[in-house]
Write a protein that holds these residues in place. Sequence first.
Motif, mmCIF file in Angstrom:
data_model
loop_
_atom_site.group_PDB
_atom_site.id
_atom_site.type_symbol
_atom_site.label_atom_id
_atom_site.label_comp_id
_atom_site.label_asym_id
_atom_site.label_seq_id
_atom_site.Cartn_x
_atom_site.Cartn_y
_atom_site.Cartn_z
ATOM 1 N N CYS A 103 49.382 62.990 34.207
ATOM 2 C CA CYS A 103 47.939 62.835 34.394
ATOM 3 C C CYS A 103 47.620 61.544 35.135
ATOM 4 C CB CYS A 103 47.217 62.833 33.052
ATOM 5 S SG CYS A 103 47.070 64.472 32.311
ATOM 6 N N ASN A 104 46.657 61.606 36.055
ATOM 7 C CA ASN A 104 46.211 60.414 36.756
ATOM 8 C C ASN A 104 45.133 59.691 35.950
ATOM 9 O OD1 ASN A 104 43.742 61.754 37.207
ATOM 10 N ND2 ASN A 104 44.338 62.430 39.258
ATOM 11 N N ALA A 105 44.570 58.627 36.507
ATOM 12 C CA ALA A 105 43.616 57.798 35.770
ATOM 13 C C ALA A 105 42.407 58.598 35.304
ATOM 14 C CB ALA A 105 43.187 56.619 36.639
ATOM 15 N N ASP A 106 41.827 59.375 36.198
ATOM 16 C CA ASP A 106 40.635 60.153 35.850
ATOM 17 C C ASP A 106 40.939 61.174 34.765
ATOM 18 O OD1 ASP A 106 37.849 61.183 36.406
ATOM 19 O OD2 ASP A 106 39.016 62.969 36.941
ATOM 20 N N GLN A 107 42.087 61.825 34.849
ATOM 21 C CA GLN A 107 42.452 62.839 33.858
ATOM 22 C C GLN A 107 42.722 62.210 32.495
ATOM 23 O OE1 GLN A 107 45.627 64.298 36.254
ATOM 24 N NE2 GLN A 107 44.421 65.952 37.174
ATOM 25 N N ARG A 132 41.258 59.489 31.337
ATOM 26 C CA ARG A 132 39.944 59.133 30.802
ATOM 27 C C ARG A 132 39.209 60.368 30.274
ATOM 28 N NH1 ARG A 132 37.366 54.518 31.239
ATOM 29 N NH2 ARG A 132 38.769 53.801 32.913
ATOM 30 N N ARG A 133 39.272 61.457 31.030
ATOM 31 C CA ARG A 133 38.627 62.691 30.576
ATOM 32 C C ARG A 133 39.227 63.200 29.274
ATOM 33 N NH1 ARG A 133 39.572 66.645 35.282
ATOM 34 N NH2 ARG A 133 38.990 68.130 33.629
ATOM 35 N N ASN A 158 38.178 60.939 26.310
ATOM 36 C CA ASN A 158 36.779 61.187 25.951
ATOM 37 C C ASN A 158 36.625 62.509 25.212
ATOM 38 O OD1 ASN A 158 35.885 58.795 27.089
ATOM 39 N ND2 ASN A 158 35.374 59.721 29.070
ATOM 40 N N GLU A 169 47.743 55.057 43.065
ATOM 41 C CA GLU A 169 47.446 56.041 42.019
ATOM 42 C C GLU A 169 48.110 55.658 40.702
ATOM 43 O OE1 GLU A 169 45.898 59.014 41.621
ATOM 44 O OE2 GLU A 169 45.308 59.703 43.611
ATOM 45 N N GLU A 173 46.401 52.545 39.135
ATOM 46 C CA GLU A 173 45.118 52.895 38.531
ATOM 47 C C GLU A 173 45.322 53.597 37.198
ATOM 48 O OE1 GLU A 173 43.105 55.240 41.434
ATOM 49 O OE2 GLU A 173 42.536 53.519 42.679
ATOM 50 N N MET A 174 46.304 54.497 37.150
ATOM 51 C CA MET A 174 46.621 55.182 35.903
ATOM 52 C C MET A 174 47.066 54.179 34.842
ATOM 53 S SD MET A 174 49.377 56.217 33.900
ATOM 54 C CE MET A 174 50.710 55.956 35.073
ATOM 55 N N THR A 183 44.116 52.192 33.454
ATOM 56 C CA THR A 183 43.293 53.036 32.585
ATOM 57 C C THR A 183 43.950 53.233 31.221
ATOM 58 O OG1 THR A 183 42.369 54.185 34.496
ATOM 59 C CG2 THR A 183 42.187 55.292 32.376
#
Length: 372
Positions: free
Chosen positions: A176-180, A182-183, A186, A211, A214-215, A218
């Motif tokens: 999973c990347n940073a956005d995933q 965090r999602r 949450n 990438e 950033e991961m 996070t």
Amino acid sequence: MKKTKIDVGADLYLQLPLAVGTLQWGTTIVDHKLINAKGCISETEANGIFRELRGAGVTLFDTAEGYGGGTSEKRLGRCAKDEEAARKAASSSDEDEDKREDAPLLMTKFLPTFWRYSHACFEGALRASNKRLGVDCCPIYLLHTPVHWRPLEFWVEAASICKRKGLLKTLGLSNCNADQVRRAVNAGKKHGIPVVCNQVHYSLLDYGSRELMEMEMTCKELDVLIIAYSPIGQGMLTDSLTSQSFSSNRVSRMLRLDYDDVQPLRHAIRRIADSHGEKTMAQIALNWCVAHGTVPLVGCRSLKQARDTLGCIGWDLTENEVKELDRLALSRSTLESPLWRRYLFVSLAGFVMLACRGLDWLGWGMVKQAAL
């Protein structure tokens, strides 16, 4: 050996910053001919590796339903069962295995293939994995990939339902990347399931990737432990690499690397290893992962590999050595792989899983070499 207890979350602890992978512990003919270049390891070898690592204090062992169609899970479960039987025979204590901080944590994964579409699919896969591992409740159950036509949050909700049923304790992520990340965290807070780790390709071969950085930031912000798989690039950061072996290295093809790309980094690792006495290049690369607060995940198929792996802990690289390696790190991360390639991987992995599972169901789940 210096031991540092790591709080994973949800009252789960690692005695050492090290995890052991069992991708090559599958026992089918597919594992013997396709997955393992040197063939399946024997039952005796697997038990010896497990005992060696457990004796040194290693607690985290990683597997997946897709490894050998579940035959890797079965083998790991047998090793843990044999250890528990031996412990009980040698002790008068009736302490519950699940309540011991030094008890093995058997971590496995759910593969979200495209034909899996419901919470019931998730629960069914988890129940089957728990049965193969010989546990009632999986301590850390990972989503093997976020790539699926269902949103990531759907599977987090499925995990929360299973948690309420006592089938798992925590949820982990993989690839999973940073956005995933965090999602998922949450969604975990919303549904009441702790998301404790992200298992991702993390090594000196891709640390320079934006990438990946950033991961990492996070995960640190959200207290998600990074479990670093392929920390030595499947041999690319070891003493044994040659130009010939490089050409067949899976990681080099995956990251689209040329032999000359890795030479400055390898020369620095070799020099640092020499400065630390009898340390190997692999031990330097693994200790670098530990220095960054990650838990390296190392596949072991022999006692020699297990003992060499244990040599990466109990000591530290200097701050300057870590910084030098950081500067030389390459920058092509698997997190940047195109989506079509990741979908293709999941599809192929799903079909291999089904083939291995079919062989096991037919009674052909263990080749002769694996049973020795």
